[in-house]
Design an enzyme around this catalytic site. Sequence first.
Site, mmCIF file in Angstrom:
data_model
loop_
_atom_site.group_PDB
_atom_site.id
_atom_site.type_symbol
_atom_site.label_atom_id
_atom_site.label_comp_id
_atom_site.label_asym_id
_atom_site.label_seq_id
_atom_site.Cartn_x
_atom_site.Cartn_y
_atom_site.Cartn_z
ATOM 1 N N TYR A 153 9.868 4.074 -82.705
ATOM 2 C CA TYR A 153 11.117 4.260 -83.458
ATOM 3 C C TYR A 153 10.952 5.334 -84.528
ATOM 4 C CZ TYR A 153 15.302 3.037 -86.170
ATOM 5 O OH TYR A 153 16.507 3.061 -86.840
ATOM 6 N N ALA A 175 22.146 10.102 -86.961
ATOM 7 C CA ALA A 175 21.730 8.977 -87.791
ATOM 8 C C ALA A 175 20.217 8.855 -87.749
ATOM 9 C CB ALA A 175 22.378 7.691 -87.285
ATOM 10 N N GLY A 229 24.376 -2.888 -78.040
ATOM 11 C CA GLY A 229 25.750 -2.971 -78.527
ATOM 12 C C GLY A 229 26.489 -4.137 -77.895
#
Length: 329
Positions: A148, A117, A39
């Site tokens: 992932y 999410a 981020g």
Amino acid sequence: MAKQRVLITGGAGFLGSHLCDRFLKEGFHVIAMDNLITGDLRNIEHLFKNADFEFYHHDVSTFVHIPGELHYILHFASPASPIDYLKIPIQTLKVSSLGTHNLLGLARSKKARILVASTSEVYGDPLVHPQTEEYYGNVNPIGPRGVYDEAKRFQEAITMAYHTYHNLETRIIRIFNTYGPRMRLNDGRVLPAFIGQALRGEDLTVFGDGSQTRSFCYVDDEVDGIFRLLMSDYHLPVNIGNPDEITIGDFAEEIVKLTGTKQKVVYKPLPQDDPKQRQPNITKAKELLGWSPKVSRAEGLKITYEYFKSLPQEVLFQRDHKDFQRYVR
């Protein structure tokens, strides 16, 4: 009357920061949480003076404590690009396992509704096209993308377990390729990679023969789908993405035309387990949420290109841009 409070993890990321904007616009008190591994505080610095916005610099994989009432949680903390999750595979696994476990526990203690999410990557290299929510996927758990893909599949499983055994209000979104302002230019995903190469005067690199497909959803449409799903009564996974499918080869030519670059498109070998097709079936989103994408790819790409053009030169030429020091408070 006190405003409802929402926690958004990954709040300084691409999607997370746009969610912060949306929930503030909807009249919520927003608490953003991010450990800033991927981020960027620049995505949310315009919100720091807003009395209804808080930022916690924290890793949800350790523990999560939020004082006071909490009505909603949106768990968007996770590396989402191949460059990131291949570089930090353990953190990728932990944020969707330990982090999700911590946030589900927080939601249970606060009696809050939680949306997690997930991703179209749970379908792996699909044998069904387009992908419906009922398709179980074709995933290699020990391949390079497994950290992932399997992290997100576990995230869905533990979320459903909390819903089933603790009667927790949960929502699961499966996000397909999303793009728009605040994407990291050099994060390895196909759209910013192409635009970055064009802006730097480099040849555009297509992996494989260019026949593999993707479906790109503009960020405003994605955020609207997320908001609608959170406020719905539906607890099973829902695809939110744009079904307008295009081959990577044709998409590269679109970027060449958009940017006016004189460079050519070059082809390199396809990485292991890279999906050959990606297109969401959004029947559920249409029927349950009244949602469908509104922004055309041509319109969204124009806005996104203008954003990338406005970035400083040092960002454009920095391969792995991580300059947070001047924003630490």
